[in-house]
Design an enzyme around this catalytic site. Structure first.
Site, PDB file in Angstrom:
ATOM      1  N   GLY A  13       0.814  -1.210   0.000  1.00  0.00           N
ATOM      2  CA  GLY A  13       0.000   0.000   0.000  1.00  0.00           C
ATOM      3  C   GLY A  13       0.843   1.253   0.000  1.00  0.00           C
ATOM      4  N   ALA A  14       2.003   1.185  -0.661  1.00  0.00           N
ATOM      5  CA  ALA A  14       2.972   2.287  -0.592  1.00  0.00           C
ATOM      6  C   ALA A  14       2.808   3.310  -1.709  1.00  0.00           C
ATOM      7  CB  ALA A  14       4.396   1.728  -0.606  1.00  0.00           C
ATOM      8  N   ARG A  16       0.564   5.650  -1.876  1.00  0.00           N
ATOM      9  CA  ARG A  16       0.072   6.935  -1.391  1.00  0.00           C
ATOM     10  C   ARG A  16      -0.028   6.898   0.127  1.00  0.00           C
ATOM     11  NH1 ARG A  16      -6.485   7.437  -2.311  1.00  0.00           N
ATOM     12  NH2 ARG A  16      -7.092   5.547  -1.173  1.00  0.00           N
ATOM     13  N   ASN A  87       0.979  -2.462   5.248  1.00  0.00           N
ATOM     14  CA  ASN A  87       0.276  -1.185   5.384  1.00  0.00           C
ATOM     15  C   ASN A  87      -1.016  -1.130   4.578  1.00  0.00           C
ATOM     16  OD1 ASN A  87       0.107   1.955   5.704  1.00  0.00           O
ATOM     17  ND2 ASN A  87       0.172   1.601   3.493  1.00  0.00           N
ATOM     18  N   TYR A 152     -14.019  -2.551   9.920  1.00  0.00           N
ATOM     19  CA  TYR A 152     -12.627  -2.094   9.885  1.00  0.00           C
ATOM     20  C   TYR A 152     -11.976  -2.316  11.246  1.00  0.00           C
ATOM     21  CZ  TYR A 152      -8.743   1.267   9.456  1.00  0.00           C
ATOM     22  OH  TYR A 152      -7.511   1.876   9.446  1.00  0.00           O
ATOM     23  N   ALA A 154     -12.830  -4.405  13.527  1.00  0.00           N
ATOM     24  CA  ALA A 154     -12.680  -5.844  13.755  1.00  0.00           C
ATOM     25  C   ALA A 154     -11.443  -6.389  13.058  1.00  0.00           C
ATOM     26  CB  ALA A 154     -13.928  -6.573  13.265  1.00  0.00           C
ATOM     27  N   LYS A 156      -8.732  -4.699  12.188  1.00  0.00           N
ATOM     28  CA  LYS A 156      -7.518  -4.167  12.791  1.00  0.00           C
ATOM     29  C   LYS A 156      -7.254  -4.792  14.152  1.00  0.00           C
ATOM     30  CE  LYS A 156      -6.287  -1.440   9.440  1.00  0.00           C
ATOM     31  NZ  LYS A 156      -5.058  -1.688   8.667  1.00  0.00           N
TER      32      LYS A 156
END
Length: 246
Positions: A13-14, A16, A87, A152, A154, A156
């Site tokens: 997920g790099a 942005r 990420n 979300y 849950a 994390k």
């Protein structure tokens, strides 16, 4: 010399936001960064921006095949992997009772299965070489909950529990795993659901009186990824400006 000199670090997920800030911080600290993102063009652009040994690879973390292909390409290209930063994430905010189960599936597949896929692909390398650092980007939503982000939160919370369990399982091999939990952070994802009023109220609630920046998170991640944190594993670090304390 930087704290990550000569290390090869995969950051998902790099393309942005927080992921890009982490990639930039790692490059500044001397790492060779693998910019993995669903948006292949963004991956290439960030890698070009970083220069040096940076490598951009389009990667769908919801697909085991895509993740395994990325990891194989990294091994073939540079011969080593030292750090994995999970990420990549996604959310769609709103009351749980009004939510669409189709969105549940995507949130779980990106936020939780994405971490499982990359960890499954990379941890054997770390175990075999006797070292490696995993830093999973969770969220304070996974620690204390967040209205409008039930699924979300849950996922994390699952990432936090997974991180602690993996840390126990791989410690005897010299491998570390930690989680970083950002609070409200100024990213495109935050802007999608936080209007001016919510942003202002959150800023007032934070002791530092401001929303966090991606760079705030990146510094914490770089520390945990580095050898300076060699005796730290299984920990959950909030980067929230004091909004949550434990």
């Amino acid at each position: 010399m930087g704290t990550l000199d000569s290390k090869v670090a995969i950051v998902t997920g790099a393309g942005r936001g927080i992921g890009r800030a982490i990639a930039e911080k790692f490059a500044h600290e001397g790492a060779n960064v693998v910019v993995a993102d669903l948006d292949a063009d963004a991956s290439a652009e960030v890698a070009k921006h970083l220069g040096g040994g940076a490598l951009g690879i389009g990667t769908d973390v919801t697909s085991r095949e895509s993740v395994e292909a990325m990891v194989t390409r990294v091994r073939d290209a540079v011969g080593q992997i030292d750090v994995l930063v999970n990420n990549a994430g996604w959310d769609k905010a709103g009351p749980f009772v009004d939510s669409d189960p189709t969105d549940w599936d995507r949130i779980v597949r990106v936020n939780l299965y994405g971490v499982l896929h990359t960890s499954k692909a990379v941890l054997p390398t770390f175990i075999n070489q006797g070292f490696g650092s995993v830093v999973n980007i969770a969220s304070d939503a996974g620690r204390v909950g967040s209205s409008g982000e039930a699924v979300y939160s849950a996922t994390k919370g699952g990432v936090i529990a997974f991180t602690k369990t993996i840390a126990r399982e791989v410690a005897r091999h010299g491998v570390r795993a930690n989680a970083v939990c950002p609070g409200p952070t100024d990213t495109a994802l935050f802007e999608e659901f936080a209007g001016p009023k919510l942003r202002e109220s959150l800023a007032r609630a934070i002791p530092f009186r401001r929303i966090g920046t991606p760079g705030d998170v990146a510094g914490a991640v770089a520390f945990l990824a580095s050898d300076e944190a060699a005796y730290i594993t299984g920990q959950t670090l909030s980067v929230s400006g004091g909004l949550t304390m434990s």
